[in-house]
Design a protein around this motif. Structure first.
Motif, PDB file in Angstrom:
ATOM      1  N   ASN A   1      74.612 -59.299  61.470  1.00 49.26           N
ATOM      2  CA  ASN A   1      74.508 -59.107  63.208  1.00 49.26           C
ATOM      3  C   ASN A   1      74.692 -60.629  64.218  1.00 49.26           C
ATOM      4  OD1 ASN A   1      75.417 -56.484  62.409  1.00 49.26           O
ATOM      5  ND2 ASN A   1      73.549 -55.819  62.485  1.00 49.26           N
ATOM      6  N   LEU A   2      72.942 -60.566  63.971  1.00 47.56           N
ATOM      7  CA  LEU A   2      72.696 -61.974  64.709  1.00 47.56           C
ATOM      8  C   LEU A   2      73.753 -62.981  64.810  1.00 47.56           C
ATOM      9  CD1 LEU A   2      71.008 -63.328  67.268  1.00 47.56           C
ATOM     10  CD2 LEU A   2      69.817 -63.985  65.010  1.00 47.56           C
ATOM     11  N   VAL A   3      74.366 -62.869  63.827  1.00 49.63           N
ATOM     12  CA  VAL A   3      75.620 -64.570  63.358  1.00 49.63           C
ATOM     13  C   VAL A   3      76.637 -63.911  64.565  1.00 49.63           C
ATOM     14  CG1 VAL A   3      76.918 -65.349  62.068  1.00 49.63           C
ATOM     15  CG2 VAL A   3      74.727 -65.809  61.727  1.00 49.63           C
ATOM     16  N   ILE A   4      77.137 -62.698  64.154  1.00 48.67           N
ATOM     17  CA  ILE A   4      78.132 -61.493  64.560  1.00 48.67           C
ATOM     18  C   ILE A   4      78.300 -62.313  66.271  1.00 48.67           C
ATOM     19  CG2 ILE A   4      79.310 -59.810  65.321  1.00 48.67           C
ATOM     20  CD1 ILE A   4      78.841 -58.948  62.282  1.00 48.67           C
TER      21      ILE A   4
ATOM     22  N   LEU B   1      80.502 -64.547  69.070  1.00 50.44           N
ATOM     23  CA  LEU B   1      81.262 -63.796  69.840  1.00 50.44           C
ATOM     24  C   LEU B   1      81.074 -64.433  71.517  1.00 50.44           C
ATOM     25  CD1 LEU B   1      81.209 -59.886  69.100  1.00 50.44           C
ATOM     26  CD2 LEU B   1      83.230 -61.525  69.465  1.00 50.44           C
ATOM     27  N   LEU B   2      80.107 -64.752  71.489  1.00 51.19           N
ATOM     28  CA  LEU B   2      78.897 -65.529  72.823  1.00 51.19           C
ATOM     29  C   LEU B   2      79.874 -66.709  72.624  1.00 51.19           C
ATOM     30  CD1 LEU B   2      76.490 -65.664  75.020  1.00 51.19           C
ATOM     31  CD2 LEU B   2      75.033 -66.909  72.907  1.00 51.19           C
TER      32      LEU B   2
ATOM     33  N   PRO C   1      82.795 -57.565  76.215  1.00 53.23           N
ATOM     34  CA  PRO C   1      82.974 -56.115  76.204  1.00 53.23           C
ATOM     35  C   PRO C   1      81.766 -55.919  73.981  1.00 53.23           C
ATOM     36  CG  PRO C   1      84.768 -55.962  76.333  1.00 53.23           C
ATOM     37  CD  PRO C   1      84.668 -57.558  76.698  1.00 53.23           C
ATOM     38  N   LEU C   2      82.866 -56.929  73.635  1.00 52.85           N
ATOM     39  CA  LEU C   2      82.775 -56.786  72.373  1.00 52.85           C
ATOM     40  C   LEU C   2      81.035 -57.232  71.904  1.00 52.85           C
ATOM     41  CD1 LEU C   2      85.621 -57.809  70.490  1.00 52.85           C
ATOM     42  CD2 LEU C   2      84.664 -55.614  69.929  1.00 52.85           C
ATOM     43  N   ALA C   3      80.848 -58.453  72.692  1.00 53.84           N
ATOM     44  CA  ALA C   3      79.533 -58.515  72.875  1.00 53.84           C
ATOM     45  C   ALA C   3      78.468 -57.647  73.071  1.00 53.84           C
ATOM     46  CB  ALA C   3      79.693 -60.406  73.858  1.00 53.84           C
ATOM     47  N   VAL C   4      79.569 -57.517  74.088  1.00 53.78           N
ATOM     48  CA  VAL C   4      77.807 -56.336  74.686  1.00 53.78           C
ATOM     49  C   VAL C   4      77.617 -55.424  73.518  1.00 53.78           C
ATOM     50  CG1 VAL C   4      77.681 -54.606  76.296  1.00 53.78           C
ATOM     51  CG2 VAL C   4      78.385 -56.620  77.133  1.00 53.78           C
ATOM     52  N   ILE C   5      78.536 -55.138  72.649  1.00 50.27           N
ATOM     53  CA  ILE C   5      78.170 -54.108  71.662  1.00 50.27           C
ATOM     54  C   ILE C   5      77.831 -54.963  70.793  1.00 50.27           C
ATOM     55  CG2 ILE C   5      79.334 -53.054  69.859  1.00 50.27           C
ATOM     56  CD1 ILE C   5      81.642 -51.808  71.646  1.00 50.27           C
ATOM     57  N   MET C   6      77.662 -55.723  70.406  1.00 53.09           N
ATOM     58  CA  MET C   6      76.501 -56.297  69.550  1.00 53.09           C
ATOM     59  C   MET C   6      75.277 -56.220  70.043  1.00 53.09           C
ATOM     60  SD  MET C   6      78.109 -56.706  66.535  1.00 53.09           S
ATOM     61  CE  MET C   6      77.197 -56.534  65.399  1.00 53.09           C
ATOM     62  N   ILE C   7      75.767 -57.185  70.945  1.00 47.25           N
ATOM     63  CA  ILE C   7      73.712 -56.533  71.906  1.00 47.25           C
ATOM     64  C   ILE C   7      73.392 -55.466  71.766  1.00 47.25           C
ATOM     65  CG2 ILE C   7      72.780 -57.297  73.794  1.00 47.25           C
ATOM     66  CD1 ILE C   7      74.298 -59.129  75.032  1.00 47.25           C
ATOM     67  N   ILE C   8      73.869 -54.821  71.942  1.00 48.70           N
ATOM     68  CA  ILE C   8      73.202 -52.936  72.005  1.00 48.70           C
ATOM     69  C   ILE C   8      72.778 -53.188  70.149  1.00 48.70           C
ATOM     70  CG2 ILE C   8      73.477 -50.509  71.984  1.00 48.70           C
ATOM     71  CD1 ILE C   8      75.448 -51.341  73.974  1.00 48.70           C
TER      72      ILE C   8
END
Lengths: 693, 119
Positions: free
Chosen positions: A147-150, A154-155, A179-186
């Motif tokens: 998850n972190l790597v994804i 994205l970042l 928005p994809l990055a924000v999803i991964m943040i959550i």
């Protein structure tokens, strides 16, 4: 080496930033739009940040700092960065208010400030990312790193798309990636495992830091949206803005979640801490196993671990030593903590109902929640001991109580069901450890006893003649073999003068250690009397006198004593209840048994009256065999005794052989007869062959 | 080891103990118990019938020595009877016939006790 690397990373980054600054300032006045200059600049900025990343990364390695401390540090950085950015914002605003157009030096200052704020924000974002990474990977699970790597991909993709050199379509992709990055943040922010393992105190810190960091990151995010900052960042490096913005969102969401999570974990913090300490204490049980060799150490560990396991204020361990005749149980306090023997005595004994007896009767643990009001412990109140609650657990081994483990706390209702369970489990282990310790002590004791017996055996062997006396006129062989380690058989020689030799064979009733003691006594008596007594009869009479007092009533000693007068070639012997001597002369053989009573069986007069003496005239080749009843009472498989006849027969048969051979013949015959290599009774043989002149 | 048995018969102020089997260090305590009981019951006229006694060790002989003094002090005696030649030889070697009255038959011992009681 790592130090050198660090310096290289740092100076490299600084050098690059200086070059970029010079380039930027130069660009204000001179057109530097030669081919690829922009690419070079963007590349340099990226490389500079990469170097800084390596610098920060290498700085973190090998520094074992607690989690709250790391977060605290991040908070300090965050506040500094926010302050710096805000001041830059204010400066920019005031500058914009002053003039429409910036002068060259002013523009240079703006460039410089942009650079500083850019670097500060960039570095901060990097270290925030690294800190969050550490938290995420604490007790990681399968998907954690993925998850972190994804998110990081994205970042970076978002950043790359934002590069000024990219075509316009890339900007579109960037807006899709955001928005994809924000999803991964959550998604990543749900991973808050580290909070669970914090102590209560650390959780409180985590709540405070979480809340503050959340606020600071929100502020930072707000600042990045301000046009001045946005422009400043963009002027340094286009993607930097996106990078910092996404990171500040990540920070805000992650630490916001951390705050909430820590808040929810707070009520269970104490329970968790307790479980944790119980767990470590139970792990420590292995310590008990290793300490079974040292009993004082073992019981000391037991009480100190009791304090740890249930968080008790005082604890003591008492072991049951046995029962008095009136049924009262004898107890010994073997280890105590934070309490005195007098207090223990007062608590357990002076009660109307003995606490000890209650546990011994019920064979179960005893919990007193409120010592002061409980009927069983009201007496403690008067003792002026601060005990609020008391928990006592019996130590059970083989269904029997071997001791009791007590724990107290100075407040009421101090022990809950968990404490009872834990202390009971603990007590089971303690019982086993104590039992093992006892067994080891016992086996050591047995070994020591065995060694003592071996010493006794060696000593007794030394009481027997080390070698037979040598004479030209006679051939002598002797042997004594106890059936146990030590025995009651005795034989000895005494050179009375140049013409006379004394020979004694004796047998103490019974076997083993008691017989061995009497045997030693007989040796002493014989050695002293043989020189004083002219005749064998006199010696046995005086020996009886000497032994009457020291012998037990049921113990007695049989003895055969002979004096050989060499010039006269004659043997005089007296028999104190002993086996008769086998005498082989020519073709005839007899058992010589002058009358006599065993030593210690009768008083002087009776003994003396009964004791007679016999004298034999020795002829060349005569054989005399002295022995103890171990010889004639040897039994075969059918329980029949070897008897005297067989003995006489062998002696007669081997009369032409040496004394040693005769002795061996007799022993071999006994072995054949019994079919056994060991003897049931002590066995002694002395063979004398008169060679004459 | 083969077993050892003690049987006691009381009658006419005389107690007869029958010994059977091997009397050695292990079984000597049984005989001690029997003697101790007789002393406790103040029965001092004792005959030990050795008809079925197949072996006696020094520990067994020791038991007689342990009690004879107390019995005689109380004007009683321990008399032995019915010994096999082998068992008699063990007693004889130690000089027991000098210290104890040993009879071929139990009846002779009883007669002796009765004669003493009359006088």
């Amino acid at each position: 080496m790592p130090r050198l690397k660090k310096i290289l990373f740092f100076t490299g980054a600084v050098l690059l930033f200086v070059l970029i600054f010079i380039y930027d300032v130069a660009r204000l006045t001179v057109s530097l739009d030669f081919g690829g200059a922009e690419y070079l600049r963007e590349g340099s900025v990226f490389t500079a940040f990469l170097l800084l990343y390596f610098y920060i990364q290498s700085g973190r390695v090998g520094r074992a700092v607690g989690i709250p401390k790391n977060i605290g540090k991040l908070l300090v950085y965050a506040i500094l960065v926010v302050a710096l950015t805000s001041s830059m914002l204010l400066f920019g605003a005031s500058l914009a208010a002053q003039t429409e157009k910036l002068s060259a030096p002013q523009a240079a200052i703006v460039e410089f400030l942009s650079l500083i704020v850019g670097i500060a924000l960039g570095v901060f974002s990097l270290s925030a990312l690294l800190t969050i990474r550490d938290l995420l990977l604490y007790k990681r699970k399968k998907g954690t790193k993925r998850n972190l790597v994804i998110f990081v991909i994205l970042l970076l993709a978002n950043n790359v798309a934002a590069l000024p050199v990219m075509p316009v379509e890339a900007k579109f992709i960037a807006s899709m990636l955001f928005p994809l990055a924000v999803i991964m943040i959550i998604v990543n922010s749900f991973k808050q495992n580290w909070i669970v393992y914090l102590s209560r105190r650390e959780k409180l810190y985590a709540i405070a830091y979480g809340a503050l960091l959340f606020i600071v990151f929100v502020v930072l995010n707000f600042l990045t949206t301000q046009s001045v900052v946005e422009r400043a960042l963009a002027s340094l490096h286009q993607p930097l803005h996106n990078f910092i913005r996404l990171n500040s969102i990540f920070g805000a969401v992650y630490f916001g979640m951390a705050f909430v999570s820590a808040l929810f974990h707070l009520p269970t913090a104490e329970v968790y801490e307790r479980k944790q300490s119980e767990l470590t204490s139970l792990h420590n049980l292995s310590r008990l196993v290793t300490q079974v060799f040292d009993f004082p150490d073992l019981v000391n560990t037991v009480t100190s671990m009791t304090l740890e396991v249930v968080g008790a204020k005082s604890a003591w361990l008492e072991l049951i030593k046995g029962k008095r005749n009136d049924g009262q149980v004898l107890v010994e306090v073997v280890s105590l903590k934070n309490i005195s023997r007098e207090q223990i005595e007062a608590i357990t004994v002076d009660a109307d109902l003995s606490l000890r007896q209650l546990i011994l009767d019920s064979k179960r643990s005893l919990l007193i929640d409120d010592v002061e009001s409980d009927r069983r412990t009201r007496h403690i109140k008067k003792l002026n001991i601060s005990i609020g609650s008391l928990l006592s657990v019996p130590l059970v081994s083989h269904n029997e109580i071997i001791g009791i483990l007590h724990a107290t706390k100075d407040f009421q209702y101090g022990f809950d069901q968990d404490d009872i369970d834990v202390l009971t489990t603990f007590a089971d282990h303690v019982s086993i450890a104590i039992e093992n310790s006892k067994l080891i002590a016992k086996s050591l004791e047995r070994e020591r006893f065995q060694q003592e017996i071996m010493v006794a055996q060696q000593m007794q062997k030394r009481l027997l003649p080390q070698k037979v006396p040598h004479y030209d006129v006679m051939d002598i062989a002797a042997l004594s073999d106890p059936s146990l380690e030590v025995g009651g058989d005795y034989y000895d020689f005494a050179t009375l003068d140049s013409d006379r030799l004394g020979i004694v064979v004796g047998d103490v009733s019974g076997k083993g250690v008691s017989a061995a003691f009497y045997m030693a006594e007989v040796k002493g008596i014989f050695q002293s009397l043989s020189k004083l007594c002219a005749s064998p009869r006199e010696l046995v009479m005086r020996a009886n006198q000497a032994l009457m007092d020291s012998l037990e009533r049921r113990a007695f000693i049989s003895l055969l004593y002979a004096i050989i007068d060499i010039p006269k070639a004659q043997m005089t012997l007296a028999r104190a209840g002993h086996c008769p001597m086998v005498y082989v002369s020519g073709n005839s053989s007899v058992l010589v048994r002058p009358t006599g009573i065993g030593l210690g069986l009768a008083n002087d007069r009776q003994f003396d009256d009964a004791t007679q003496e016999t004298t034999l005239k020795l002829k060349n080749g005569d054989i005399c065999v002295f022995y103890t009843d171990g010889v004639n009472e040897s039994r075969n498989q059918d329980g029949e005794e070897f008897g005297f006849d067989r003995l006489v027969e062998i002696a007669t048969r081997s009369r032409m052989e040496s004394a040693e051979r005769i002795k061996e013949n007799i022993l071999n015959e006994i072995r054949n007869y019994t079919g056994n290599s060991s003897y049931e009774d002590d066995m002694t043989l002395v063979v004398i062959k008169w060679l004459g002149t | 080891m083969s077993e050892f048995k003690i049987n006691q018969r009381d009658g006419e102020g005389i107690s007869v103990i029958d010994l059977k089997g091997y009397l050695d260090a292990h079984t000597a305590t049984d005989l001690e118990t029997a003697f101790q009981k007789l002393l406790n019951d103040k029965k001092y006229n004792i005959i030990v019938n050795c008809r079925d006694l197949s072996y006696i060790s020094s520990a067994g002989l020791g038991v007689f020595m342990a009690y004879i003094e107390d019995v005689r002090k109380n004007n009683g005696d321990i008399k032995l009877s019915n010994m096999s030649p082998k068992v008699y030889n063990v007693f004889d070697l130690l000089g027991f016939p000098i210290l104890y009255e040993i009879y071929k038959d139990e009846q002779e011992a009883i007669v002796k006790f009765k004669a003493k009681a009359k006088s």
